[in-house]
Write a protein that holds these residues in place. Structure first.
Motif, short mmCIF file in Angstrom:
data_model
loop_
_atom_site.label_atom_id
_atom_site.label_comp_id
_atom_site.label_asym_id
_atom_site.label_seq_id
_atom_site.Cartn_x
_atom_site.Cartn_y
_atom_site.Cartn_z
N ALA A 1 0.83 -1.21 0.00
CA ALA A 1 0.00 0.00 0.00
C ALA A 1 0.86 1.26 0.00
CB ALA A 1 -0.92 -0.01 1.22
N GLY A 2 1.96 1.21 0.75
CA GLY A 2 2.85 2.38 0.78
C GLY A 2 3.46 2.67 -0.58
N LEU A 3 3.86 1.63 -1.29
CA LEU A 3 4.44 1.83 -2.61
C LEU A 3 3.41 2.40 -3.58
CD1 LEU A 3 6.59 -1.43 -2.93
CD2 LEU A 3 7.38 0.89 -2.39
N THR A 4 2.21 1.85 -3.52
CA THR A 4 1.17 2.34 -4.41
C THR A 4 0.81 3.78 -4.09
OG1 THR A 4 0.30 0.10 -4.65
CG2 THR A 4 -1.19 1.91 -5.22
N GLU A 5 0.75 4.07 -2.81
CA GLU A 5 0.42 5.45 -2.39
C GLU A 5 1.44 6.46 -2.92
OE1 GLU A 5 0.61 5.88 1.85
OE2 GLU A 5 0.82 8.07 1.70
N LEU A 6 2.72 6.11 -2.82
CA LEU A 6 3.75 7.09 -3.17
C LEU A 6 4.12 7.08 -4.65
CD1 LEU A 6 6.17 6.97 -0.12
CD2 LEU A 6 4.44 8.67 -0.69
N LEU A 7 3.99 5.92 -5.28
CA LEU A 7 4.48 5.84 -6.67
C LEU A 7 3.35 5.83 -7.70
CD1 LEU A 7 7.40 3.34 -6.05
CD2 LEU A 7 7.57 5.79 -6.50
N GLY A 8 2.16 5.59 -7.27
CA GLY A 8 1.01 5.71 -8.15
C GLY A 8 1.14 4.90 -9.42
N GLU A 9 0.96 5.54 -10.53
CA GLU A 9 0.95 4.83 -11.81
C GLU A 9 2.34 4.42 -12.27
OE1 GLU A 9 -1.22 7.02 -14.68
OE2 GLU A 9 -3.14 6.79 -13.62
N ALA A 10 3.34 4.83 -11.53
CA ALA A 10 4.70 4.43 -11.90
C ALA A 10 4.98 2.98 -11.53
CB ALA A 10 5.72 5.35 -11.24
N VAL A 11 4.08 2.38 -10.76
CA VAL A 11 4.28 0.98 -10.37
C VAL A 11 3.00 0.17 -10.55
CG1 VAL A 11 6.14 1.23 -8.67
CG2 VAL A 11 3.77 1.61 -7.97
N VAL A 12 3.18 -1.12 -10.70
CA VAL A 12 2.08 -2.08 -10.56
C VAL A 12 2.53 -3.03 -9.47
CG1 VAL A 12 0.73 -3.89 -11.66
CG2 VAL A 12 1.46 -1.91 -12.99
N VAL A 13 1.80 -3.09 -8.39
CA VAL A 13 2.24 -3.82 -7.21
C VAL A 13 1.34 -5.03 -6.96
CG1 VAL A 13 2.69 -3.65 -4.73
CG2 VAL A 13 3.03 -1.64 -6.19
N ARG A 14 1.96 -6.17 -6.73
CA ARG A 14 1.22 -7.35 -6.28
C ARG A 14 1.89 -7.88 -5.02
NH1 ARG A 14 1.77 -11.67 -10.85
NH2 ARG A 14 3.16 -10.24 -11.93
N THR A 15 1.22 -8.76 -4.32
CA THR A 15 1.85 -9.39 -3.17
C THR A 15 1.93 -10.90 -3.41
OG1 THR A 15 -0.22 -9.73 -1.99
CG2 THR A 15 0.96 -7.65 -1.57
N ALA A 16 2.84 -11.52 -2.69
CA ALA A 16 2.98 -12.98 -2.73
C ALA A 16 3.43 -13.42 -1.34
CB ALA A 16 4.00 -13.41 -3.78
N THR A 17 3.01 -14.59 -0.92
CA THR A 17 3.37 -15.02 0.44
C THR A 17 3.88 -16.46 0.45
OG1 THR A 17 1.06 -15.60 0.86
CG2 THR A 17 1.81 -13.43 1.63
N GLN A 18 4.61 -16.76 1.53
CA GLN A 18 5.29 -18.04 1.63
C GLN A 18 4.32 -19.22 1.62
OE1 GLN A 18 8.35 -18.02 4.60
NE2 GLN A 18 8.74 -20.21 4.47
N ASP A 19 3.12 -19.01 2.13
CA ASP A 19 2.15 -20.10 2.25
C ASP A 19 1.50 -20.46 0.91
OD1 ASP A 19 0.96 -17.64 2.22
OD2 ASP A 19 -0.24 -17.94 4.03
N GLN A 20 1.73 -19.69 -0.12
CA GLN A 20 1.15 -19.99 -1.43
C GLN A 20 1.97 -21.09 -2.14
OE1 GLN A 20 1.38 -16.01 -3.02
NE2 GLN A 20 -0.77 -15.58 -2.54
N PRO A 21 1.38 -21.73 -3.14
CA PRO A 21 2.16 -22.71 -3.92
C PRO A 21 3.41 -22.06 -4.49
CG PRO A 21 -0.18 -22.81 -4.50
CD PRO A 21 -0.01 -21.63 -3.58
N GLU A 22 4.50 -22.76 -4.39
CA GLU A 22 5.81 -22.23 -4.80
C GLU A 22 6.08 -20.88 -4.13
OE1 GLU A 22 6.86 -22.82 -8.95
OE2 GLU A 22 4.95 -23.86 -9.27
N HIS A 23 5.54 -20.72 -2.95
CA HIS A 23 5.69 -19.47 -2.18
C HIS A 23 5.22 -18.25 -2.97
CE1 HIS A 23 7.88 -22.17 0.29
NE2 HIS A 23 9.06 -22.05 -0.29
N GLY A 24 4.35 -18.49 -3.92
CA GLY A 24 3.83 -17.37 -4.71
C GLY A 24 4.81 -16.82 -5.73
N LEU A 25 5.96 -17.48 -5.83
CA LEU A 25 7.00 -17.00 -6.74
C LEU A 25 7.22 -18.01 -7.86
CD1 LEU A 25 9.41 -15.52 -4.04
CD2 LEU A 25 7.82 -14.28 -5.54
N THR A 26 6.18 -18.24 -8.63
CA THR A 26 6.27 -19.14 -9.78
C THR A 26 7.13 -18.49 -10.87
OG1 THR A 26 4.33 -18.11 -10.75
CG2 THR A 26 3.95 -20.03 -9.33
N GLU A 27 7.48 -19.28 -11.83
CA GLU A 27 8.19 -18.75 -13.00
C GLU A 27 7.42 -17.58 -13.61
OE1 GLU A 27 11.08 -19.37 -14.11
OE2 GLU A 27 11.69 -21.41 -13.60
#
Lengths: 257, 257, 257, 257
Positions: free
Chosen positions: D39-65
């Motif tokens: 949220a902080g990144l989106t608040e400060l950088l606005g359209e300059a970023v596209v932000v998603r989240t990923a967490t360790q409990d997800q398949p492949e820790h959310g960091l798939t290819e």
């Protein structure tokens, strides 16, 4: 971020006007070396920059308080008349660099007063003018200055600049050059000084049309982007006298010491 | 300071015994490459060192807990059988380096497990084996490793190692090599890791008798001196849990913040 | 390696003789600050050094050609009369450093002409004189200068020097200091310049007896060892004109470019 | 330059769901720490970023290819379950960083597998959890990451992280933190590895709402800008086998050697 970078391309403008070199320079650099460098930046960076030139023969070498106050990045090419640059102007440029202005020191500017003053060393090197082929190798692929150029950049004819180059170890070493004579040179070097950034780049000599080389133009354009100030307050760092403490009441815990 | 430096010269010892290379190796390196490196150190450093050798084909690759506990500086040469080095031995060497042991990674050891583990990068590079002449240029004359050798060191026949060499920027860049093919390489690089020091030096290949070269022997001797531990406690840095504060009672002064 | 290191301890010698400070200085430093520093080096290094002192009030500030020619490491303490140091002497010291002499710039020597000339920046900082406790933390355990002292060194009473300290990024950052007021300072910094080595160390002020502190004496002794020249030729680096090529006949291979 | 930076904010997401910490976390970080950072990144950088989240409990820790192939900058916060991160995912992230992806390692991520793998050291440190005040001092005013924040940043309550921090010397040291207990920490550090950039930033602990602090949000936003890839080809550096020479016919000039 969106305001254009204000670039001043400074040239010694000596070879362009000397009896010995005038004819050749007119062929290689009809608008002067400073003119060619400025044109390359405008060509590649377009509306992202506003480029002017200034030369040593102008009053105050073209670097008045007003001009510097309107400059984000200064490029410097000098060779034959370093000694003729007034110390007061050097001090003014030095203060502006420490305040945040970027400086690109080009080729024989290794011996300029401003570069020596910023480095603190002799800035001496080995050289030979025998139309060597120079290869410029990228050794820092994560750096903005090395983007968009082949590995290596090939320059058919160049003066040789070789080690030992008496500079402080660069904060970032971007390019290494080799020559057909077998020499090597740290040809692309970054330093931070005060709030400002300095890039030294060696390719570019009055006897060879190097500043028309598309890869060299690309490097200079990249370097202008890298060297731009991070902020708008150009005051150099200064002493902060008798600052108040941030903590009060801190008492040393004796027993663990 | 006066106790001899305990050096272990580690060799893969593969080419020395392979069908393809045995004859040539016997000519160039009758005592193995490790034997030649060890002899050079003893020749130049005399009583200032105690040198032993260890090879990959020995139990625990010759790097038992006992051997490492008796080693101040380890030199590492490997090439064809990096993958065969046991991870447990690599971890042991790694811990010893972080605890203060010096490591000299030589030539194709850029791809050894221990070097990659210490660097964190791929350590990949460009190469060509075509008997290039290599020139090794000193770019750090204030450094102990670059003393007593000519500018440049000339090696008549060598494998070419070239940029981009994927390493962290060296803490100290001592040597740059050029090759008759025009390439460049950061051939002498220093890093500090934990309490230990690491020096990578590229000259030295199984097909060329480079470790008999007097200037190369000098560099290796200098590097052993530089890489020696600063202290006698070889425990790697470790977490300090719940340490007591050094100050008590510190209170933030709100008004100036 | 076995010849003693020739150390010249240079002192401004102003506070020792000023009306305001004479009494206190006589108590803290009966032999002057330079005397105390010299005594500490002799005490800890014994026959490994030959120590002399020189002061600003002497002819040529005690730094004649002869004295410098007989100096391996120079320590510099100045504060109130930086401006009174003659430029010719500064240039002489500068050349000697670039030629290989070690320089230890101590405390308020951050504003000495020689240090500014070597750094190229303003060397400004924040300060407050309120008898802070200073803690000096070792952040480079592999370095010879940080050996033999506790983590942290504790100095009961000291002037505060704080960031931003306007220096080039150190080649090696050895110590960080914190103060009871909450500030931080890069208090132990190494740079290489030319063939020489420079160490800046901030603990040590005329109003506190810091140079009698055993850990501070240890750091200075370590620094003398580190800063000693690597060679006996003290000529600064210089231009090598029109050097002959190392290779002839090199021709660019066009097709792969 | 105008395409948004694709940011993946990775969170361990353990404290948020543990019996011990759930209640407090829900108060401090109702959307998880990763949610607050995003949220902080989106608040400060606005359209300059596209932000998603990923967490360790997800398949492949959310960091798939697929996710990594769509990520320019990855932020990493982990603490209690470092060991549970699969090596295959660590290797995938490592390759992506060397290929150009930026990595922000946050607070206790100093002990994450990916950070240790990139650094090559133990990454150990000293710590104490006693609600210290932390002051974050800017020591590199020319750097993009240190723009727009006060000198110092003040964090009322924080875990203490102190030296010795066992990391390679940073390529750029941006921030130093002091604590009310008197400790110091290199709290903002940059490294280049392969084609990628790594920033470690220590402020931010599960027990304190530090990621809501406006200055900390500013630093993270700045760091995302700095760490963004310089190019679009994310292949890690690799060996270039048997490369053709750039020059032919080069012959050593014997007489000058």
């Amino acid at each position: 971020m969106s305001k254009p970078i204000r670039v001043t391309v400074w040239g010694e403008n000596f070879h362009e006007n000397s009896d010995r070199d005038r004819a050749g320079m007119a062929e290689r650099y009809p608008d002067g070396m400073h003119g060619a460098i400025a044109a390359g930046l405008t060509e590649l960076l377009g509306e992202a920059v506003v480029v002017r030139t200034a030369t040593q023969d102008q009053p105050e070498h073209g670097l008045t308080e007003e001009v510097l106050a309107d400059t984000d990045v200064l490029t410097w090419w000098g060779h034959a008349t370093h000694a003729g640059v007034e110390d007061a102007v050097v001090d003014r440029v030095h203060a502006r660099v420490l305040g945040g202005m970027g400086l690109l020191a080009l080729h024989s500017a290794h011996f300029s007063k401003i570069f020596i003053k910023l480095m603190g060393t002799t800035c001496s090197l080995a050289w030979r003018n025998s139309r060597d082929t120079e290869l410029v190798w990228n050794v820092l692929p994560s750096h903005p200055i090395s983007q968009g150029v082949p590995q290596p950049i090939v320059i058919d004819g160049q003066e040789m600049y070789g080690e030992y180059f008496d500079i402080p170890a660069p904060d970032e070493l971007v390019f290494l050059s080799t020559f057909s004579g077998g020499e090597v040179f740290r040809s692309g070097c970054c330093w931070r000084r005060g709030k400002g950034k300095v890039f030294y780049f060696s390719p570019g000599d009055q006897e060879y049309p190097v500043y028309h080389h598309p890869d060299i133009k690309r490097v200079l354009a990249n370097a202008v982007g890298w060297a731009r100030p991070e902020q708008v307050d150009f005051s150099p760092p200064q002493v902060a006298d008798s600052v108040p403490p941030r903590f009060t009441g801190a008492t040393l815990v004796k027993e663990i010491v």
